[in-house]
Motif scaffolding. Structure first.
Motif, PDB file in Angstrom:
ATOM      1  N   ARG A   1      -2.631  -7.392 -11.839  1.00 21.37           N
ATOM      2  CA  ARG A   1      -2.946  -6.659 -13.066  1.00 21.37           C
ATOM      3  C   ARG A   1      -4.129  -7.274 -13.815  1.00 21.37           C
ATOM      4  O   ARG A   1      -4.948  -6.559 -14.399  1.00 21.37           O
ATOM      5  CB  ARG A   1      -1.718  -6.633 -13.984  1.00 21.37           C
ATOM      6  CG  ARG A   1      -0.563  -5.817 -13.457  1.00 21.37           C
ATOM      7  CD  ARG A   1       0.498  -5.605 -14.529  1.00 21.37           C
ATOM      8  NE  ARG A   1       1.651  -4.890 -13.994  1.00 21.37           N
ATOM      9  CZ  ARG A   1       1.698  -3.583 -13.795  1.00 21.37           C
ATOM     10  NH1 ARG A   1       0.651  -2.832 -14.087  1.00 21.37           N
ATOM     11  NH2 ARG A   1       2.797  -3.003 -13.321  1.00 21.37           N
TER      12      ARG A   1
ATOM     13  N   SER B   1       5.833  -7.856 -15.610  1.00 29.91           N
ATOM     14  CA  SER B   1       4.566  -8.312 -15.036  1.00 29.91           C
ATOM     15  C   SER B   1       3.409  -8.120 -16.012  1.00 29.91           C
ATOM     16  O   SER B   1       2.430  -8.885 -15.992  1.00 29.91           O
ATOM     17  CB  SER B   1       4.278  -7.601 -13.714  1.00 29.91           C
ATOM     18  OG  SER B   1       4.139  -6.207 -13.891  1.00 29.91           O
ATOM     19  N   ARG B   2       3.497  -7.130 -16.884  1.00 32.46           N
ATOM     20  CA  ARG B   2       2.474  -6.974 -17.932  1.00 32.46           C
ATOM     21  C   ARG B   2       2.547  -8.128 -18.922  1.00 32.46           C
ATOM     22  O   ARG B   2       1.516  -8.644 -19.371  1.00 32.46           O
ATOM     23  CB  ARG B   2       2.654  -5.631 -18.644  1.00 32.46           C
ATOM     24  CG  ARG B   2       2.308  -4.425 -17.783  1.00 32.46           C
ATOM     25  CD  ARG B   2       2.422  -3.111 -18.554  1.00 32.46           C
ATOM     26  NE  ARG B   2       2.232  -1.980 -17.651  1.00 32.46           N
ATOM     27  CZ  ARG B   2       3.219  -1.329 -17.045  1.00 32.46           C
ATOM     28  NH1 ARG B   2       4.477  -1.675 -17.288  1.00 32.46           N
ATOM     29  NH2 ARG B   2       2.949  -0.329 -16.222  1.00 32.46           N
TER      30      ARG B   2
ATOM     31  N   ALA C   1      -0.875  -2.945  -8.180  1.00 32.51           N
ATOM     32  CA  ALA C   1       0.060  -2.875  -9.310  1.00 32.51           C
ATOM     33  C   ALA C   1       0.041  -1.504  -9.968  1.00 32.51           C
ATOM     34  O   ALA C   1       1.088  -0.899 -10.217  1.00 32.51           O
ATOM     35  CB  ALA C   1      -0.273  -3.961 -10.328  1.00 32.51           C
ATOM     36  N   SER C   2      -1.156  -0.989 -10.248  1.00 35.72           N
ATOM     37  CA  SER C   2      -1.249   0.286 -10.952  1.00 35.72           C
ATOM     38  C   SER C   2      -1.140   1.486 -10.018  1.00 35.72           C
ATOM     39  O   SER C   2      -0.541   2.509 -10.372  1.00 35.72           O
ATOM     40  CB  SER C   2      -2.568   0.362 -11.732  1.00 35.72           C
ATOM     41  OG  SER C   2      -3.679   0.261 -10.850  1.00 35.72           O
TER      42      SER C   2
ATOM     43  N   ASP D   1       3.274   1.058 -10.245  1.00 32.55           N
ATOM     44  CA  ASP D   1       3.444   1.887 -11.441  1.00 32.55           C
ATOM     45  C   ASP D   1       3.788   3.327 -11.096  1.00 32.55           C
ATOM     46  O   ASP D   1       4.479   4.014 -11.859  1.00 32.55           O
ATOM     47  CB  ASP D   1       2.181   1.837 -12.313  1.00 32.55           C
ATOM     48  CG  ASP D   1       2.008   0.494 -13.003  1.00 32.55           C
ATOM     49  OD1 ASP D   1       2.939  -0.341 -12.918  1.00 32.55           O
ATOM     50  OD2 ASP D   1       0.943   0.260 -13.601  1.00 32.55           O
TER      51      ASP D   1
ATOM     52  N   CYS E   1      -4.151  -2.581 -17.026  1.00 34.80           N
ATOM     53  CA  CYS E   1      -4.463  -3.144 -15.712  1.00 34.80           C
ATOM     54  C   CYS E   1      -5.970  -3.139 -15.476  1.00 34.80           C
ATOM     55  O   CYS E   1      -6.658  -2.152 -15.755  1.00 34.80           O
ATOM     56  CB  CYS E   1      -3.758  -2.342 -14.626  1.00 34.80           C
ATOM     57  SG  CYS E   1      -3.949  -3.021 -12.968  1.00 34.80           S
TER      58      CYS E   1
ATOM     59  N   ALA F   1       1.025 -11.047 -17.170  1.00 31.57           N
ATOM     60  CA  ALA F   1      -0.441 -10.921 -17.133  1.00 31.57           C
ATOM     61  C   ALA F   1      -1.043 -11.344 -18.461  1.00 31.57           C
ATOM     62  O   ALA F   1      -2.102 -11.996 -18.500  1.00 31.57           O
ATOM     63  CB  ALA F   1      -0.820  -9.473 -16.803  1.00 31.57           C
TER      64      ALA F   1
ATOM     65  N   ASN G   1      -5.871  -0.898  -7.032  1.00 34.91           N
ATOM     66  CA  ASN G   1      -5.080  -2.032  -7.495  1.00 34.91           C
ATOM     67  C   ASN G   1      -3.621  -1.731  -7.175  1.00 34.91           C
ATOM     68  O   ASN G   1      -3.081  -0.707  -7.596  1.00 34.91           O
ATOM     69  CB  ASN G   1      -5.269  -2.251  -8.999  1.00 34.91           C
ATOM     70  CG  ASN G   1      -4.590  -3.527  -9.481  1.00 34.91           C
ATOM     71  OD1 ASN G   1      -3.370  -3.614  -9.542  1.00 34.91           O
ATOM     72  ND2 ASN G   1      -5.407  -4.521  -9.828  1.00 34.91           N
TER      73      ASN G   1
ATOM     74  N   HIS H   1      -0.311  -4.058 -21.745  1.00 39.01           N
ATOM     75  CA  HIS H   1      -1.418  -4.636 -20.975  1.00 39.01           C
ATOM     76  C   HIS H   1      -2.088  -3.549 -20.160  1.00 39.01           C
ATOM     77  O   HIS H   1      -1.420  -2.765 -19.479  1.00 39.01           O
ATOM     78  CB  HIS H   1      -0.917  -5.751 -20.048  1.00 39.01           C
ATOM     79  CG  HIS H   1      -2.001  -6.402 -19.247  1.00 39.01           C
ATOM     80  ND1 HIS H   1      -2.434  -5.914 -18.018  1.00 39.01           N
ATOM     81  CD2 HIS H   1      -2.762  -7.507 -19.494  1.00 39.01           C
ATOM     82  CE1 HIS H   1      -3.396  -6.692 -17.554  1.00 39.01           C
ATOM     83  NE2 HIS H   1      -3.604  -7.664 -18.423  1.00 39.01           N
TER      84      HIS H   1
END
Length: 577
Positions: A134, A96-97, A53-54, A58, A213, A100, A51, A211
């Motif tokens: 996410r 973004s969290r 995002a993570s 991150d 992910c 999400a 992913n 949140h």
């Protein structure tokens, strides 16, 4: 202090590197190995789960927090009213969290649901891109110039459960709501409120930044783009988390020449796939800053005013810039320029080099792919060439049966997909298995673009297969004729298409926007002069037998000339006679 961890000073394979954060793998590519060595080391194995995002964003946030990344922001947005937004990777992560949670909570969306986002260049577009990753939600970007009919078709074809747009476009969405049986929620981006719509700004203010992910598989769908074909309605091109999320590691570093110290400005509209390429994945894979100037019209002064190091825009925009002679401006930070989306005229390349001292590194790809060919940093640039294949692609010129043709012979630009399909190819034309199957001939995916390859592996673009002009048995690509015409001082802009002819079947027709100094010239004499000019610059049979002077050319929101519009009008005249 070094920008990179010390332990990345040894060679390891792709398989072993997946035990480390993915962005560190990109740093490994940057620090340790040359372009070709990196490919020899890769075993082309994907992680089971990935992913962006993570595994990328991150991790950059963590390095940022530890002081192991340059101080540039992850995102830098400005507009003509003096407003400015800057986010670090950590701030991007937190916001973004929250977004999400808005999508999963107030909007009622679940993993795998599809969301259409029709937004201009506003910060929320980038925020929602990451938020969808996410939450495991499939994002469908669209240009702000979509009509109500366009929106209706996309809602029905995609079965999207949510649409996100601005208060300006909301009325167009509402006009087609009666036929949108799949739509469950509507999210508006802006200051105003609207009955039946959720407001993103208000929801973000109260949303939690906590949140987890979603754990997405590498081949799970991440993006869907609608792309036009030669016939029928636009097709849905599905891209996975790995295809774009990993696929731009090579071209981001070696074509766009990006590092964590760079600030990249890409002028693409958010509805065009190039925005995903150069305003999301490539720069953030490399830890670079994404710069955005939200403005009604392109301004070269932006390159002087802001410390932009890497600049990407369409060839048409570069053509406009050199016509105004940018040598009178100073671009103190600019060091690398890239372009794509349409072929770059050698004349423009030469003028930009003279005026700025910089090369333009052209790249080529499609919605269905990442970068297929490119003029990488450090490569010899052959004016007019798309460059050479970008790994892991094996690019060849093939005939109608999918067989590779000899060097110098014209054919279709193809990407080898057998025995192994590159991981950075699109997954499928969604809900269209026939089209998906038809895109492959023999061992190759056919791009639909015509080209040639020289003995050094450089690919030369001829034109779209459907744009090729067949005049009395001679196959003529519009790009070569356009390139010849723009070398004449009378030509400000030009588009070449086929025109019906009772003897030759079709002939070359040029639609020309004249430079101001030539507007008052005798049109017949000027046409003859331009025809003779083309005969001298390129093969005589390629000269435009028909010429029409126009005030402007039809273009997409991203500045690409719409030859198809002109061609359709030209052939419609024939049918009406």
């Amino acid at each position: 202090m070094s920008e990179y961890p010390v332990f990345l000073t040894f060679r390891v394979s792709f398989k072993y590197l997946w035990h480390y954060p993915f962005c560190l793998f990109c740093m490994y590519l940057y620090v340790i190995i040359s372009y070709y060595e990196s490919i020899n080391q890769c075993k082309k194995e994907l992680p089971e789960y990935f992913n962006f995002a993570s595994d990328v964003l991150d991790e950059w946030a963590r390095l940022e927090k530890d002081g192991r990344k340059p101080a540039n922001p992850a995102f830098w947005w400005v507009n003509d009213e003096g407003q400015e937004v800057k986010w670090s990777f950590e701030e991007l992560g937190s916001l973004s969290r929250k977004a999400a949670n808005v999508l999963s909570g107030a909007c009622g969306l679940q993993r795998g649901d599809r969301v259409i986002a029709v937004l201009p260049r506003v910060p929320e577009w980038w925020l929602l891109n990451v938020a969808c990753m996410r939450a495991g939600i499939v994002l469908i970007p669209g240009t702000s110039q979509l009509t109500a009919k366009d929106i209706s078709y996309r809602l029905q074809a995609s079965k999207a459960k949510c649409i996100i747009t601005s208060d300006t476009l909301a009325p167009a969405v509402e006009s087609v709501l009666p036929g949108s049986q799949f739509l469950k929620s509507k999210l508006i981006v802006g200051q105003g409120s609207r009955d039946g719509w959720l407001n993103l700004k208000e929801l973000l203010e109260v949303a939690s930044a906590d949140h987890q992910c979603v754990k997405t598989r590498s081949q799970d769908p991440m993006l869907i783009y609608f792309t036009s074909g030669t016939t029928g309605f636009p097709k849905m091109v599905e891209q996975s988390h790995s295809s774009y999320g990993i696929g731009f590691a090579i071209s981001g570093r070696y074509w766009m020449n990006l590092t964590p110290s760079d600030i990249m400005w890409n002028t693409s509209d958010t509805g065009w796939v190039k925005a995903a390429w150069s305003s999301v994945f490539a720069p953030w894979i490399c830890g670079s800053c994404v710069f955005v100037h939200h403005m009604p019209q392109f301004k070269s002064e932006t390159l002087s005013r802001y410390p932009i190091t890497t600049f990407c825009t369409a060839p048409t925009a570069f053509r406009m810039l050199v016509q105004h002679d940018v040598s009178r401006y100073k671009f103190p930070s600019l060091k690398h320029c890239v372009t794509g989306g349409e072929a770059l005229n050698p004349e423009v390349l030469a003028k930009w080099k003279i005026q700025t001292g910089l090369d333009i590194h052209e790249g080529y790809g499609q919605t269905e792919t990442v970068t297929i060919c490119a003029n990488m940093k450090g490569m010899k640039i052959k004016p007019g060439s798309l460059g050479r294949a970008v790994p892991p692609y094996d690019v060849q010129i093939v005939d109608e049966q999918g067989a590779v043709v000899p060097a110098g012979e014209e054919g279709t630009i193809g990407v080898r997909v057998q025995p192994t399909r590159p991981f950075c190819m699109f997954s499928q034309y969604l809900d269209n298995p026939e089209k998906t199957a038809a895109s492959v001939r023999g061992d190759f995916y056919l791009t639909g673009d015509r080209g040639t390859m020289d003995e050094e592996g450089y690919v030369w673009f001829v034109g779209r297969a459907d744009d090729i002009i067949n005049s009395a048995g001679y196959r003529i690509g519009p790009f070569e004729v356009e390139s010849a015409l723009v070398q004449h001082p009378a030509v400000s802009d030009v588009a070449v298409v086929s025109s019906p002819d009772p003897v030759r079947g079709e002939v070359v027709k040029a639609f020309i926007v004249l430079a101001p100094a030539f507007v008052s010239h005798d049109p017949e004499k000027l046409i003859h002069e331009l025809q003779q000019h083309v005969k001298k610059v390129t093969a005589p049979y390629k000269y435009p037998r028909k010429v029409e002077f126009v005030q402007e050319l039809p273009k997409t929101a991203t500045g690409k000339i719409q030859r198809k519009v002109l061609k359709n009008k030209e052939w419609a005249r024939e049918r009406q006679q």
